[in-house]
Design a protein around this motif. Structure first.
Motif, PDB file in Angstrom:
ATOM      1  N   MET A   1       3.852 -12.335 -10.497  1.00 36.75           N
ATOM      2  CA  MET A   1       5.364 -12.102 -10.517  1.00 36.75           C
ATOM      3  C   MET A   1       5.894 -11.032 -11.422  1.00 36.75           C
ATOM      4  O   MET A   1       5.303 -10.691 -12.503  1.00 36.75           O
ATOM      5  CB  MET A   1       6.195 -13.410 -11.217  1.00 36.75           C
ATOM      6  N   PHE A   2       6.555 -10.164 -10.809  1.00 33.90           N
ATOM      7  CA  PHE A   2       7.151  -8.885 -11.462  1.00 33.90           C
ATOM      8  C   PHE A   2       6.246  -8.202 -12.597  1.00 33.90           C
ATOM      9  O   PHE A   2       6.683  -7.981 -13.800  1.00 33.90           O
ATOM     10  CB  PHE A   2       8.699  -9.008 -11.918  1.00 33.90           C
ATOM     11  N   SER A   3       5.012  -7.929 -12.164  1.00 33.27           N
ATOM     12  CA  SER A   3       3.982  -7.140 -13.176  1.00 33.27           C
ATOM     13  C   SER A   3       4.222  -5.691 -12.824  1.00 33.27           C
ATOM     14  O   SER A   3       3.472  -5.114 -11.946  1.00 33.27           O
ATOM     15  CB  SER A   3       2.690  -7.705 -12.931  1.00 33.27           C
ATOM     16  N   PHE A   4       5.264  -4.912 -13.501  1.00 33.31           N
ATOM     17  CA  PHE A   4       5.556  -3.601 -13.288  1.00 33.31           C
ATOM     18  C   PHE A   4       4.825  -2.736 -14.228  1.00 33.31           C
ATOM     19  O   PHE A   4       5.138  -3.175 -15.606  1.00 33.31           O
ATOM     20  CB  PHE A   4       6.965  -3.398 -13.413  1.00 33.31           C
ATOM     21  N   PHE A   5       3.669  -1.746 -14.040  1.00 35.84           N
ATOM     22  CA  PHE A   5       3.003  -1.028 -14.841  1.00 35.84           C
ATOM     23  C   PHE A   5       3.362   0.541 -14.755  1.00 35.84           C
ATOM     24  O   PHE A   5       3.735   0.777 -13.820  1.00 35.84           O
ATOM     25  CB  PHE A   5       1.672  -1.115 -14.501  1.00 35.84           C
ATOM     26  N   GLU A   6       3.457   1.463 -15.829  1.00 33.17           N
ATOM     27  CA  GLU A   6       3.662   2.681 -15.958  1.00 33.17           C
ATOM     28  C   GLU A   6       2.499   3.095 -16.883  1.00 33.17           C
ATOM     29  O   GLU A   6       2.886   3.382 -18.015  1.00 33.17           O
ATOM     30  CB  GLU A   6       4.896   2.840 -16.351  1.00 33.17           C
ATOM     31  N   PRO A   7       1.384   3.331 -16.240  1.00 35.33           N
ATOM     32  CA  PRO A   7       0.088   3.854 -17.362  1.00 35.33           C
ATOM     33  C   PRO A   7       0.621   5.083 -17.947  1.00 35.33           C
ATOM     34  O   PRO A   7       0.045   5.152 -19.217  1.00 35.33           O
ATOM     35  CB  PRO A   7      -1.125   3.977 -16.468  1.00 35.33           C
ATOM     36  N   SER A   8       1.383   5.942 -17.014  1.00 36.59           N
ATOM     37  CA  SER A   8       1.431   7.117 -17.962  1.00 36.59           C
ATOM     38  C   SER A   8       2.506   7.116 -19.271  1.00 36.59           C
ATOM     39  O   SER A   8       2.354   7.924 -20.065  1.00 36.59           O
ATOM     40  CB  SER A   8       2.095   8.073 -17.035  1.00 36.59           C
ATOM     41  N   LYS A   9       3.047   5.873 -19.244  1.00 36.69           N
ATOM     42  CA  LYS A   9       3.856   5.709 -20.520  1.00 36.69           C
ATOM     43  C   LYS A   9       3.362   4.478 -21.385  1.00 36.69           C
ATOM     44  O   LYS A   9       4.139   4.067 -22.358  1.00 36.69           O
ATOM     45  CB  LYS A   9       5.448   5.409 -20.013  1.00 36.69           C
ATOM     46  N   HIS A  10       2.024   4.098 -21.157  1.00 36.31           N
ATOM     47  CA  HIS A  10       1.392   3.332 -21.703  1.00 36.31           C
ATOM     48  C   HIS A  10       1.904   1.874 -21.753  1.00 36.31           C
ATOM     49  O   HIS A  10       1.948   1.174 -22.806  1.00 36.31           O
ATOM     50  CB  HIS A  10       1.230   3.513 -23.205  1.00 36.31           C
ATOM     51  N   HIS A  11       2.585   1.578 -20.665  1.00 33.72           N
ATOM     52  CA  HIS A  11       3.379   0.325 -20.305  1.00 33.72           C
ATOM     53  C   HIS A  11       2.620  -0.558 -19.334  1.00 33.72           C
ATOM     54  O   HIS A  11       2.045  -0.181 -18.143  1.00 33.72           O
ATOM     55  CB  HIS A  11       4.698   0.594 -19.766  1.00 33.72           C
ATOM     56  N   TRP A  12       2.099  -1.587 -19.945  1.00 36.14           N
ATOM     57  CA  TRP A  12       1.016  -2.514 -19.010  1.00 36.14           C
ATOM     58  C   TRP A  12       1.415  -3.659 -18.576  1.00 36.14           C
ATOM     59  O   TRP A  12       0.716  -4.531 -18.457  1.00 36.14           O
ATOM     60  CB  TRP A  12      -0.171  -2.548 -20.173  1.00 36.14           C
ATOM     61  N   GLY A  13       2.729  -3.584 -18.291  1.00 33.21           N
ATOM     62  CA  GLY A  13       3.117  -4.698 -17.125  1.00 33.21           C
ATOM     63  C   GLY A  13       4.093  -5.638 -18.021  1.00 33.21           C
ATOM     64  O   GLY A  13       4.187  -5.873 -19.100  1.00 33.21           O
ATOM     65  N   CYS A  14       5.046  -6.342 -17.045  1.00 34.06           N
ATOM     66  CA  CYS A  14       5.905  -7.344 -17.433  1.00 34.06           C
ATOM     67  C   CYS A  14       5.594  -8.727 -16.776  1.00 34.06           C
ATOM     68  O   CYS A  14       5.149  -8.669 -15.474  1.00 34.06           O
ATOM     69  CB  CYS A  14       7.330  -7.194 -16.921  1.00 34.06           C
ATOM     70  N   HIS A  15       5.044  -9.584 -17.403  1.00 35.26           N
ATOM     71  CA  HIS A  15       4.450 -10.804 -16.893  1.00 35.26           C
ATOM     72  C   HIS A  15       5.127 -12.060 -17.116  1.00 35.26           C
ATOM     73  O   HIS A  15       5.634 -12.257 -18.255  1.00 35.26           O
ATOM     74  CB  HIS A  15       2.987 -11.095 -17.982  1.00 35.26           C
ATOM     75  N   ALA A  16       5.421 -12.931 -15.909  1.00 36.16           N
ATOM     76  CA  ALA A  16       6.298 -13.928 -15.969  1.00 36.16           C
ATOM     77  C   ALA A  16       5.634 -15.098 -16.566  1.00 36.16           C
ATOM     78  O   ALA A  16       6.393 -15.905 -17.065  1.00 36.16           O
ATOM     79  CB  ALA A  16       6.590 -14.324 -14.540  1.00 36.16           C
ATOM     80  N   THR A  17       4.309 -15.290 -16.460  1.00 35.62           N
ATOM     81  CA  THR A  17       3.665 -16.645 -16.968  1.00 35.62           C
ATOM     82  C   THR A  17       3.724 -16.641 -18.422  1.00 35.62           C
ATOM     83  O   THR A  17       3.342 -15.577 -19.142  1.00 35.62           O
ATOM     84  CB  THR A  17       2.416 -16.851 -16.464  1.00 35.62           C
ATOM     85  N   ALA A  18       4.304 -17.633 -18.987  1.00 44.90           N
ATOM     86  CA  ALA A  18       4.603 -17.563 -20.432  1.00 44.90           C
ATOM     87  C   ALA A  18       3.166 -17.438 -21.106  1.00 44.90           C
ATOM     88  O   ALA A  18       2.042 -18.432 -20.985  1.00 44.90           O
ATOM     89  CB  ALA A  18       5.169 -18.820 -20.992  1.00 44.90           C
ATOM     90  N   ALA A  19       3.170 -16.415 -22.128  1.00 42.47           N
ATOM     91  CA  ALA A  19       2.167 -16.004 -23.144  1.00 42.47           C
ATOM     92  C   ALA A  19       0.705 -15.436 -22.268  1.00 42.47           C
ATOM     93  O   ALA A  19      -0.235 -15.224 -22.908  1.00 42.47           O
ATOM     94  CB  ALA A  19       1.699 -17.395 -23.726  1.00 42.47           C
ATOM     95  N   ALA A  20       0.759 -15.313 -20.858  1.00 39.17           N
ATOM     96  CA  ALA A  20      -0.380 -14.605 -20.174  1.00 39.17           C
ATOM     97  C   ALA A  20      -0.465 -13.284 -20.478  1.00 39.17           C
ATOM     98  O   ALA A  20      -1.871 -12.834 -20.578  1.00 39.17           O
ATOM     99  CB  ALA A  20       0.152 -14.520 -18.547  1.00 39.17           C
ATOM    100  N   GLN A  21       0.296 -12.454 -21.249  1.00 37.38           N
ATOM    101  CA  GLN A  21       0.442 -11.310 -21.653  1.00 37.38           C
ATOM    102  C   GLN A  21      -0.285 -10.981 -23.075  1.00 37.38           C
ATOM    103  O   GLN A  21      -0.796  -9.715 -23.179  1.00 37.38           O
ATOM    104  CB  GLN A  21       1.683 -10.598 -21.841  1.00 37.38           C
ATOM    105  N   THR A  22      -0.391 -12.163 -23.714  1.00 36.25           N
ATOM    106  CA  THR A  22      -0.837 -11.981 -25.250  1.00 36.25           C
ATOM    107  C   THR A  22      -2.486 -11.573 -25.166  1.00 36.25           C
ATOM    108  O   THR A  22      -2.924 -10.635 -25.875  1.00 36.25           O
ATOM    109  CB  THR A  22      -0.377 -13.438 -25.919  1.00 36.25           C
ATOM    110  N   PRO A  23      -3.481 -12.178 -24.293  1.00 37.27           N
ATOM    111  CA  PRO A  23      -4.615 -11.734 -24.580  1.00 37.27           C
ATOM    112  C   PRO A  23      -4.917 -10.552 -23.970  1.00 37.27           C
ATOM    113  O   PRO A  23      -5.834  -9.750 -24.157  1.00 37.27           O
ATOM    114  CB  PRO A  23      -5.608 -13.079 -23.548  1.00 37.27           C
ATOM    115  N   LEU A  24      -3.932 -10.071 -22.906  1.00 35.32           N
ATOM    116  CA  LEU A  24      -3.898  -8.553 -22.419  1.00 35.32           C
ATOM    117  C   LEU A  24      -3.738  -7.512 -23.453  1.00 35.32           C
ATOM    118  O   LEU A  24      -4.438  -6.695 -23.789  1.00 35.32           O
ATOM    119  CB  LEU A  24      -3.066  -8.445 -21.376  1.00 35.32           C
ATOM    120  N   ALA A  25      -2.635  -8.001 -24.330  1.00 35.15           N
ATOM    121  CA  ALA A  25      -2.422  -7.178 -25.553  1.00 35.15           C
ATOM    122  C   ALA A  25      -3.761  -7.127 -26.318  1.00 35.15           C
ATOM    123  O   ALA A  25      -3.915  -5.949 -26.981  1.00 35.15           O
ATOM    124  CB  ALA A  25      -0.890  -7.458 -26.308  1.00 35.15           C
TER     125      ALA A  25
END
Length: 241
Positions: A1-25
């Motif tokens: 769900m809405f995982s938009f990435f922009e590697p050139s700007k060091h943006h590694w996605g918007c993650h809809a599942t609560a807290a799923a982005q924390t281990p990625l960080a």
């Protein structure tokens, strides 16, 4: 769900599942440290996500490995229709839970951008220079539902509460008043900026509505450019890195 990435700007996605982005960080922070690259990962999450187990596992690893990650909790009081009082047993500020992992923490409201810049900046400096993680909680608010699925957002809070935030605690209003007081802006410029922002928003909506929904075949395209272009990375299963 809405995982938009922009590697050139060091943006590694918007993650809809609560807290799923924390281990990625944490993984990004580990990569920075492993490669001895100066920098820090900044991870945004809501107050509901702090009750997920993966968030606590991530804090534990971030502390153990000394990862340069700053976790920013945007606490708007209601996680998908459930108030903080009903969802979190801990009655202190949520960022204080970081003490259990030996991690620095901070808490403040969103009304003063100068304060936000200074205090977040201090945490980022510690992360970059000393490779120390941090948890920051910023008290804020939302006027509508968390998503379109949260259509009954006015049932779990009063109209008076919403109006009080709009009239007395709205961060954009407070920032506007600060800039007017400092004579950085005048009222005419405020009106112009407001109109330009609304025009851009309406234009974006019209642009989105002008396109037909994608077909089933198109759903798997434009996900990874390396895959679409059949680059070397696609053969090795390695993307971005």
């Amino acid at each position: 769900m809405f995982s938009f990435f922009e590697p050139s700007k060091h943006h590694w996605g918007c993650h809809a599942t609560a807290a799923a982005q924390t281990p990625l960080a944490a993984g990004l922070g580990f990569a920075l440290k492993y490669r001895k690259t100066a920098g820090a990962a900044v991870c945004f999450l809501g107050e509901g996500a702090v009750n997920q187990g993966v968030y606590h596992e991530t804090l534990n690893l971030a502390s153990l490995f000394g990862l340069p990650v700053v976790f920013v909790i945007e606490n708007n009081g209601y996680s998908m229709g459930t108030s903080e009082k009903r969802s979190s047993a801990f009655r202190g500020c949520l960022a204080r839970r970081a003490e259990g992992y030996g991690i620095d923490w901070d808490y403040f409201e969103d009304g003063d951008i100068y304060e936000i810049r200074a205090r977040v900046g201090a945490a980022l400096k510690r992360a970059r220079v000393e490779s120390r993680p941090a948890v920051i909680e910023i008290q804020t608010y939302r006027y509508y539902g968390a998503t379109v699925a949260d259509a009954n957002n006015k049932r779990y809070r009063s109209p008076e509460e919403i109006e009080d935030w709009k009239n007395n605690r709205d961060s954009l209003m407070l920032w506007k008043n600060t800039l007017l007081k400092e004579q950085v802006l005048d009222e005419n410029e405020v009106v112009r900026i407001d109109l330009e922002a609304k025009e851009k928003a309406f234009s974006a909506v019209d642009f989105a509505h002008s396109f037909r929904p994608p077909s089933f075949e198109e759903l798997t395209t434009d996900v990874y450019s390396e895959v679409d272009e059949r680059g070397e990375e696609s053969l090795q299963g390695r993307y971005f890195f």
